[in-house]
Scaffold this motif. Sequence first.
Motif, PDB file in Angstrom:
ATOM      1  N   GLN A   1      -8.383  12.801  -0.903  1.00 20.86           N
ATOM      2  CA  GLN A   1      -7.189  13.294  -1.245  1.00 20.86           C
ATOM      3  C   GLN A   1      -5.869  12.616  -0.987  1.00 20.86           C
ATOM      4  OE1 GLN A   1      -7.743  16.294  -2.871  1.00 20.86           O
ATOM      5  NE2 GLN A   1     -10.001  15.888  -2.569  1.00 20.86           N
ATOM      6  N   ALA A   2      -6.227  11.371  -0.502  1.00 23.30           N
ATOM      7  CA  ALA A   2      -5.007  10.735  -0.066  1.00 23.30           C
ATOM      8  C   ALA A   2      -4.348  10.125  -1.147  1.00 23.30           C
ATOM      9  CB  ALA A   2      -5.328   9.537   0.876  1.00 23.30           C
ATOM     10  N   GLN A   3      -2.980   9.787  -0.905  1.00 22.91           N
ATOM     11  CA  GLN A   3      -2.304   9.170  -1.953  1.00 22.91           C
ATOM     12  C   GLN A   3      -2.202   7.812  -1.635  1.00 22.91           C
ATOM     13  OE1 GLN A   3      -0.691  11.150  -4.332  1.00 22.91           O
ATOM     14  NE2 GLN A   3      -1.847  12.785  -3.488  1.00 22.91           N
ATOM     15  N   ILE A   4      -2.571   6.662  -2.460  1.00 25.91           N
ATOM     16  CA  ILE A   4      -2.627   5.311  -2.194  1.00 25.91           C
ATOM     17  C   ILE A   4      -1.443   4.521  -2.852  1.00 25.91           C
ATOM     18  CG2 ILE A   4      -4.220   3.094  -2.090  1.00 25.91           C
ATOM     19  CD1 ILE A   4      -6.536   5.059  -2.351  1.00 25.91           C
ATOM     20  N   VAL A   5      -1.008   3.688  -2.035  1.00 27.07           N
ATOM     21  CA  VAL A   5       0.278   2.821  -2.603  1.00 27.07           C
ATOM     22  C   VAL A   5      -0.114   1.475  -2.535  1.00 27.07           C
ATOM     23  CG1 VAL A   5       2.660   1.980  -2.235  1.00 27.07           C
ATOM     24  CG2 VAL A   5       1.910   4.580  -1.698  1.00 27.07           C
ATOM     25  N   VAL A   6      -0.411   0.531  -3.488  1.00 30.30           N
ATOM     26  CA  VAL A   6      -0.893  -0.843  -3.543  1.00 30.30           C
ATOM     27  C   VAL A   6       0.440  -1.840  -4.085  1.00 30.30           C
ATOM     28  CG1 VAL A   6      -2.332  -2.372  -4.839  1.00 30.30           C
ATOM     29  CG2 VAL A   6      -3.144  -0.046  -4.453  1.00 30.30           C
TER      30      VAL A   6
ATOM     31  N   GLY B   1      -7.381   7.464  -6.786  1.00 28.43           N
ATOM     32  CA  GLY B   1      -6.636   7.669  -5.633  1.00 28.43           C
ATOM     33  C   GLY B   1      -5.213   6.852  -5.721  1.00 28.43           C
ATOM     34  N   VAL B   2      -5.111   6.165  -6.582  1.00 26.92           N
ATOM     35  CA  VAL B   2      -3.781   4.981  -6.292  1.00 26.92           C
ATOM     36  C   VAL B   2      -2.837   5.862  -7.218  1.00 26.92           C
ATOM     37  CG1 VAL B   2      -2.822   2.837  -7.224  1.00 26.92           C
ATOM     38  CG2 VAL B   2      -5.156   3.029  -6.175  1.00 26.92           C
ATOM     39  N   ARG B   3      -1.601   6.317  -6.333  1.00 21.57           N
ATOM     40  CA  ARG B   3      -0.671   6.874  -6.903  1.00 21.57           C
ATOM     41  C   ARG B   3       0.627   5.997  -7.356  1.00 21.57           C
ATOM     42  NH1 ARG B   3      -0.461  11.611  -9.082  1.00 21.57           N
ATOM     43  NH2 ARG B   3      -1.389  12.891  -7.205  1.00 21.57           N
ATOM     44  N   LEU B   4       0.830   4.836  -6.619  1.00 25.54           N
ATOM     45  CA  LEU B   4       1.751   4.114  -6.981  1.00 25.54           C
ATOM     46  C   LEU B   4       1.402   2.413  -6.800  1.00 25.54           C
ATOM     47  CD1 LEU B   4       4.777   3.538  -7.206  1.00 25.54           C
ATOM     48  CD2 LEU B   4       5.241   3.673  -4.707  1.00 25.54           C
ATOM     49  N   VAL B   5       1.832   1.871  -7.829  1.00 23.76           N
ATOM     50  CA  VAL B   5       1.674   0.251  -7.845  1.00 23.76           C
ATOM     51  C   VAL B   5       3.059  -0.160  -7.922  1.00 23.76           C
ATOM     52  CG1 VAL B   5       0.687  -1.503  -8.780  1.00 23.76           C
ATOM     53  CG2 VAL B   5      -0.516   0.591  -9.076  1.00 23.76           C
TER      54      VAL B   5
ATOM     55  N   MET C   1       4.202  11.599  -7.014  1.00 24.00           N
ATOM     56  CA  MET C   1       3.389  12.769  -6.531  1.00 24.00           C
ATOM     57  C   MET C   1       4.247  14.147  -7.269  1.00 24.00           C
ATOM     58  SD  MET C   1       3.301  11.739  -2.642  1.00 24.00           S
ATOM     59  CE  MET C   1       2.764  13.243  -1.963  1.00 24.00           C
ATOM     60  N   LYS C   2       5.573  13.937  -7.356  1.00 26.51           N
ATOM     61  CA  LYS C   2       6.151  15.082  -8.254  1.00 26.51           C
ATOM     62  C   LYS C   2       5.911  15.365  -9.594  1.00 26.51           C
ATOM     63  CE  LYS C   2      10.645  17.131  -8.782  1.00 26.51           C
ATOM     64  NZ  LYS C   2      12.376  17.057  -8.423  1.00 26.51           N
ATOM     65  N   GLN C   3       5.662  14.319 -10.208  1.00 24.38           N
ATOM     66  CA  GLN C   3       5.195  14.078 -11.583  1.00 24.38           C
ATOM     67  C   GLN C   3       3.697  14.334 -11.738  1.00 24.38           C
ATOM     68  OE1 GLN C   3       7.175  10.604 -13.078  1.00 24.38           O
ATOM     69  NE2 GLN C   3       9.267  11.616 -13.032  1.00 24.38           N
ATOM     70  N   ASP C   4       3.009  14.110 -10.629  1.00 23.96           N
ATOM     71  CA  ASP C   4       1.556  14.242 -10.708  1.00 23.96           C
ATOM     72  C   ASP C   4       0.946  13.084 -11.475  1.00 23.96           C
ATOM     73  OD1 ASP C   4      -1.023  14.833  -9.961  1.00 23.96           O
ATOM     74  OD2 ASP C   4      -1.157  16.336 -11.655  1.00 23.96           O
TER      75      ASP C   4
ATOM     76  N   LEU D   1       2.110   5.882 -10.928  1.00 22.99           N
ATOM     77  CA  LEU D   1       3.284   5.045 -11.349  1.00 22.99           C
ATOM     78  C   LEU D   1       3.106   3.763 -11.179  1.00 22.99           C
ATOM     79  CD1 LEU D   1       6.368   5.150 -12.300  1.00 22.99           C
ATOM     80  CD2 LEU D   1       6.928   5.549  -9.881  1.00 22.99           C
ATOM     81  N   VAL D   2       3.217   2.868 -12.259  1.00 25.57           N
ATOM     82  CA  VAL D   2       3.320   1.370 -12.186  1.00 25.57           C
ATOM     83  C   VAL D   2       4.803   1.022 -11.990  1.00 25.57           C
ATOM     84  CG1 VAL D   2       2.643  -0.866 -13.063  1.00 25.57           C
ATOM     85  CG2 VAL D   2       1.246   1.083 -13.095  1.00 25.57           C
ATOM     86  N   ALA D   3       5.221   0.419 -11.092  1.00 29.11           N
ATOM     87  CA  ALA D   3       6.718   0.179 -10.773  1.00 29.11           C
ATOM     88  C   ALA D   3       7.020  -1.299 -10.475  1.00 29.11           C
ATOM     89  CB  ALA D   3       7.184   0.954  -9.798  1.00 29.11           C
ATOM     90  N   VAL D   4       6.022  -2.162 -11.436  1.00 27.96           N
ATOM     91  CA  VAL D   4       6.011  -3.671 -11.181  1.00 27.96           C
ATOM     92  C   VAL D   4       7.184  -4.156 -12.162  1.00 27.96           C
ATOM     93  CG1 VAL D   4       4.779  -5.780 -11.281  1.00 27.96           C
ATOM     94  CG2 VAL D   4       3.704  -3.668 -10.369  1.00 27.96           C
TER      95      VAL D   4
END
Length: 275
Positions: free
Chosen positions: A73-78, A94-98, A115-118, A121-124
């Motif tokens: 259930q965790a949110q993973i940030v890479v 599980g990856v929520r943000l890159v 998380m709000k937008q479910d 998100l790739v922000a590279v």
Amino acid sequence: MTEQKTVAFHTLGCKVNQYDTQAMRERFEQAGYCTAEFDGQADIYVVNTCTVTGTGDKKSMQIIRRCHRQNPQAQIVVTGCLAQRAADELTLPGVRLVLGSQRLGEVVELLEQAMKQDCALVAVETLRKAPFEHLTVHAHEGHTRATMKIQEGCDRWCTYCIIPSVRGPIRSRPVDEIAAEARSLAEAGFREVVLTGIHLTSYGRDAKDGTTLLDAIRAAHDVPGIARVRLGSLEPVVVTPEFVEGIKGMPKVCHQFHLALQSGSDTVLARMHRR
């Protein structure tokens, strides 16, 4: 009362990554998150990756998958170098943000947006004209010496090395910011700072105003409360008569230099595109 969310961190690779992780840790804590041990349960896992070698890639992927197994259930940030190089390969379960090597200071806002937008998100972003990101660190958990990132990027383009692609061009931290962070660390009780960067020897070259590594060292050296200044890995070309004379006048600088001798063969150096 709302239960405080927990965040855990794992860093692969160099001291620059360690600094970046600490900066992100402080951003989460300022936003009200509580730091947890990485080996346990956490609501959020932040994995700061490395891609200098194939082993770094493999370990990074293993750690990301392990986070999902520990808490599905965790949110993973890479974040970090592998994320910069292969973002599309990292939208794993599980990856929520890159994030790549930039926008680390926005990690909390970007994660909460995803998380709000479910969504994942790739922000590279491209690093071609990236500025020096003004991260700030006030403490280093579990350490008696503090690492300070004063330089980012590399333009050497050695044959075997991917670093210029994943860390971008040379960017130097302003001297006044170095002094300010050294004062903050001294006030927090740190007596020793380690100045580090992706290519420390290139410090100041992008400023084109005569600023050199000596100016950066002096900025940390002259802060009351700082008793020792160490330097990260340097290139042999840094050892000029001017550098030696400048260092002689700064007694807090530790009498140890890590000079990277890559090969004694001119042919091998030429193939490596090493100067």
